[in-house]
Design a protein around this motif. Structure first.
Motif, mmCIF file in Angstrom:
data_model
loop_
_atom_site.group_PDB
_atom_site.id
_atom_site.type_symbol
_atom_site.label_atom_id
_atom_site.label_comp_id
_atom_site.label_asym_id
_atom_site.label_seq_id
_atom_site.Cartn_x
_atom_site.Cartn_y
_atom_site.Cartn_z
ATOM 1 N N GLU A 65 11.196 6.316 7.400
ATOM 2 C CA GLU A 65 12.185 5.690 6.518
ATOM 3 C C GLU A 65 12.083 4.165 6.583
ATOM 4 O O GLU A 65 12.121 3.475 5.545
ATOM 5 N N LEU A 66 11.934 3.628 7.808
ATOM 6 C CA LEU A 66 11.774 2.176 7.943
ATOM 7 C C LEU A 66 10.501 1.692 7.255
ATOM 8 O O LEU A 66 10.487 0.648 6.585
ATOM 9 N N GLN A 67 9.408 2.451 7.426
ATOM 10 C CA GLN A 67 8.150 2.057 6.786
ATOM 11 C C GLN A 67 8.279 2.058 5.263
ATOM 12 O O GLN A 67 7.788 1.155 4.570
ATOM 13 N N GLY A 68 8.960 3.059 4.732
ATOM 14 C CA GLY A 68 9.172 3.115 3.288
ATOM 15 C C GLY A 68 10.004 1.941 2.801
ATOM 16 O O GLY A 68 9.721 1.361 1.731
ATOM 17 N N GLU A 69 11.038 1.583 3.565
ATOM 18 C CA GLU A 69 11.857 0.442 3.180
ATOM 19 C C GLU A 69 11.056 -0.857 3.203
ATOM 20 O O GLU A 69 11.193 -1.725 2.305
ATOM 21 N N ALA A 70 10.219 -1.034 4.233
ATOM 22 C CA ALA A 70 9.393 -2.236 4.316
ATOM 23 C C ALA A 70 8.426 -2.306 3.134
ATOM 24 O O ALA A 70 8.233 -3.398 2.526
ATOM 25 N N ASN A 71 7.835 -1.196 2.757
ATOM 26 C CA ASN A 71 6.898 -1.182 1.610
ATOM 27 C C ASN A 71 7.618 -1.529 0.312
ATOM 28 O O ASN A 71 7.090 -2.266 -0.540
ATOM 29 N N ARG A 72 8.813 -0.984 0.129
ATOM 30 C CA ARG A 72 9.554 -1.281 -1.092
ATOM 31 C C ARG A 72 9.945 -2.761 -1.163
ATOM 32 O O ARG A 72 9.897 -3.386 -2.230
ATOM 33 N N LEU A 73 10.318 -3.316 -0.004
ATOM 34 C CA LEU A 73 10.684 -4.732 0.014
ATOM 35 C C LEU A 73 9.499 -5.628 -0.323
ATOM 36 O O LEU A 73 9.630 -6.655 -1.026
ATOM 37 N N VAL A 74 8.300 -5.273 0.170
ATOM 38 C CA VAL A 74 7.102 -6.049 -0.167
ATOM 39 C C VAL A 74 6.881 -6.040 -1.662
ATOM 40 O O VAL A 74 6.585 -7.087 -2.305
ATOM 41 N N GLN A 75 7.056 -4.864 -2.281
ATOM 42 C CA GLN A 75 6.863 -4.755 -3.725
ATOM 43 C C GLN A 75 7.930 -5.557 -4.478
ATOM 44 O O GLN A 75 7.639 -6.236 -5.494
ATOM 45 N N GLU A 76 9.181 -5.476 -4.018
ATOM 46 C CA GLU A 76 10.256 -6.204 -4.689
ATOM 47 C C GLU A 76 10.055 -7.723 -4.602
ATOM 48 O O GLU A 76 10.250 -8.450 -5.586
ATOM 49 N N VAL A 77 9.660 -8.201 -3.407
ATOM 50 C CA VAL A 77 9.428 -9.649 -3.244
ATOM 51 C C VAL A 77 8.246 -10.098 -4.093
ATOM 52 O O VAL A 77 8.253 -11.164 -4.745
ATOM 53 N N GLY A 78 7.172 -9.288 -4.117
ATOM 54 C CA GLY A 78 6.012 -9.636 -4.934
ATOM 55 C C GLY A 78 6.356 -9.687 -6.413
ATOM 56 O O GLY A 78 5.896 -10.578 -7.152
ATOM 57 N N TYR A 79 7.173 -8.725 -6.893
ATOM 58 C CA TYR A 79 7.585 -8.710 -8.289
ATOM 59 C C TYR A 79 8.438 -9.943 -8.616
ATOM 60 O O TYR A 79 8.321 -10.549 -9.687
ATOM 61 N N ALA A 80 9.313 -10.305 -7.657
ATOM 62 C CA ALA A 80 10.152 -11.490 -7.879
ATOM 63 C C ALA A 80 9.304 -12.744 -7.987
ATOM 64 O O ALA A 80 9.591 -13.648 -8.805
ATOM 65 N N GLN A 81 8.253 -12.845 -7.174
ATOM 66 C CA GLN A 81 7.377 -14.008 -7.249
ATOM 67 C C GLN A 81 6.641 -14.049 -8.585
ATOM 68 O O GLN A 81 6.449 -15.121 -9.180
ATOM 69 N N ILE A 82 6.215 -12.893 -9.056
ATOM 70 C CA ILE A 82 5.515 -12.859 -10.359
ATOM 71 C C ILE A 82 6.446 -13.315 -11.465
ATOM 72 O O ILE A 82 6.059 -14.066 -12.393
ATOM 73 N N GLN A 83 7.706 -12.872 -11.410
ATOM 74 C CA GLN A 83 8.687 -13.243 -12.411
ATOM 75 C C GLN A 83 9.273 -14.632 -12.162
ATOM 76 O O GLN A 83 10.082 -15.108 -12.956
#
Length: 423
Positions: free
Chosen positions: A39-57
């Motif tokens: 569960e922690l690993q999944g949360e960390a992966n989702r956060l990486v994707q969310e931060v990367g998307y925010a940087q793109i936008q």
């Protein structure tokens, strides 16, 4: 038996629970820990994707939104840029209680999600307590089933034991009890068939004893009357009177034996073995047998302790001594010595002669029925041993050459009263 069945069932149940419960507990605890890590690993992966998307936008990262989406987490976010940025969300967890997982993207975004290990351990304990409760319930069910099964097995066995004891005491009534268990029902059927056969045998024996008693009583009564007339009218030498008196005593004793047989045939209660004087019975027997020994040119002596008292029946005790004296007269030699003494637990009456003794091949089976080394019937010692046992004593051959027989009787006191014959 019930305790052994319960204990064995409990042991088997405990072993089964341990063999299943311990591995299950280990597997469950590991699954919970692995699930928390995943569960922690999944949360960390989702956060990486969310931060990367925010940087793109080119959108700002909202810490409050992250904390709302990931409660009870301590989150560290590091991004590359000019200058590099770091974002901390949540409350820091102490290192000894921390559980974390990392995730990193190709463009340099690094995220670590941390949670309190104590929450995972509490979940593990709750699951283990549930397993323990289920194991205890399984043990309780096993014990309950064992109690029911033990009662179902032991109660019929106790009933069968009572039936067998009743058969041994002479009550040969078939019980006709059945228990719904094939093996026990077969035992009950065998006991019922044995009871029927024993009842038939007892009936025939009682009829035989009754007929024999009535047929022998008349000639014995006539013999006693004739001997009394001989003694009363005799003016011959003393030996005639002596022999006549001895014959009268012997006939009266035989009449008493017949009365006992008749009472047994009518299922009356036999007399109890009572305290009696050993000297009185021995002197009576020596008085009866001394003339026969005198005619054979042999002596008959009484030695040992005087004044002893033992538990016995007069007829049984006297018959045993008479059998031993008769055997010594017929098969022994020299002076016969009757010695009495008191051992730790018994009054001992020894009858010894000075003859050649009992052959080695005959000694081990001298008390067996129809075994005789001198042309006798082979019944005397067998019946004598049975009479001794009926009085609570025993008859033994304690020396072969010259032969010494010993009668062991229980000392007379109220605590050692025994009953001979069936009630």
């Amino acid at each position: 038996m019930r305790r052994r069945l319960l204990s064995s069932t409990l042991v088997v149940a405990v072993i089964a629970v341990l063999l299943l419960g311990v591995p299950l507990g280990i597997v469950v605890s590991r699954l919970i820990v692995d699930e928390a890590a995943a569960e922690l690993q999944g949360e960390a992966n989702r956060l990486v994707q969310e931060v990367g998307y925010a940087q793109i936008q080119d959108a700002p990262i909202d810490p409050e939104q992250i904390e709302q989406n990931y409660p009870d987490r301590y989150i560290q976010i590091y991004t590359t840029g000019n200058p590099p940025k770091a974002l901390i969300v949540g409350t820091e967890v102490s290192s000894d209680q921390a559980m974390w997982e990392d995730a990193k993207s190709d463009d340099g975004i690094y995220v670590r999600v941390t949670r309190d290990r104590g929450e995972v351990e509490a979940d593990v304990r709750a699951r283990l307590l549930l397993i323990v409760a289920l194991a205890a319930a399984a043990l309780a069910v096993a014990v309950g089933l064992a109690i029911v099964q033990s009662r179902r097995l032991t109660l019929p066995l106790q009933d069968l034991a009572k039936i067998a004891e009743r058969l041994g005491s002479g009550d040969a009534r078939p019980s006709k009890h059945r228990y719904g268990i094939a093996e026990l029902d077969r035992v009950a059927e065998v006991l019922d068939r044995s009871a029927s056969r024993i009842s038939d045998l007892l009936t025939r024996e009682r009829e035989f004893a009754t007929d024999a008693s009535h047929q022998l009583r008349t000639p014995l009564t006539g013999l006693t009357m004739r001997l009394e007339e001989i003694v009363a009218a005799s003016d011959q030498p003393v030996i005639v009177r002596e022999e006549g008196e001895a014959a009268i005593v012997q006939a009266e004793r035989l009449t008493a034996v017949i009365d006992e047989l008749l009472a047994a045939a009518r299922r009356q209660r036999h007399a109890q073995a009572e305290p009696m004087s050993v000297d009185e019975i021995l002197i009576q027997q020596i008085t009866e047998w001394e003339p026969a020994f005198r005619r054979a040119g042999r002596g008959l002596l009484l030695e040992g302790s005087r004044g002893l008292r033992a538990l016995a029946t007069e007829g049984g005790f006297g018959q045993v001594v008479a059998t031993l004296l008769e055997n010594s007269l017929r098969h022994g030699g020299g002076v016969v010595t009757v010695t009495t003494n008191l051992s730790d637990n018994y009054v001992v009456i020894e009858v010894a002669d000075q003859g050649s003794g009992i052959p080695d091949e005959l000694a081990p089976k001298v008390f067996e029925r129809n075994v005789s080394g001198g042309g006798g019937t082979g019944l005397g010692l067998t019946l004598a041993r049975a009479l001794a046992a009926a009085d609570g004593g025993r008859l033994e051959l304690i020396r072969r050459k010259p032969a010494v027989f010993a009668l062991f009787l229980r000392p007379a006191n109220e605590r050692n009263r025994v009953v001979t014959g069936p009630a």
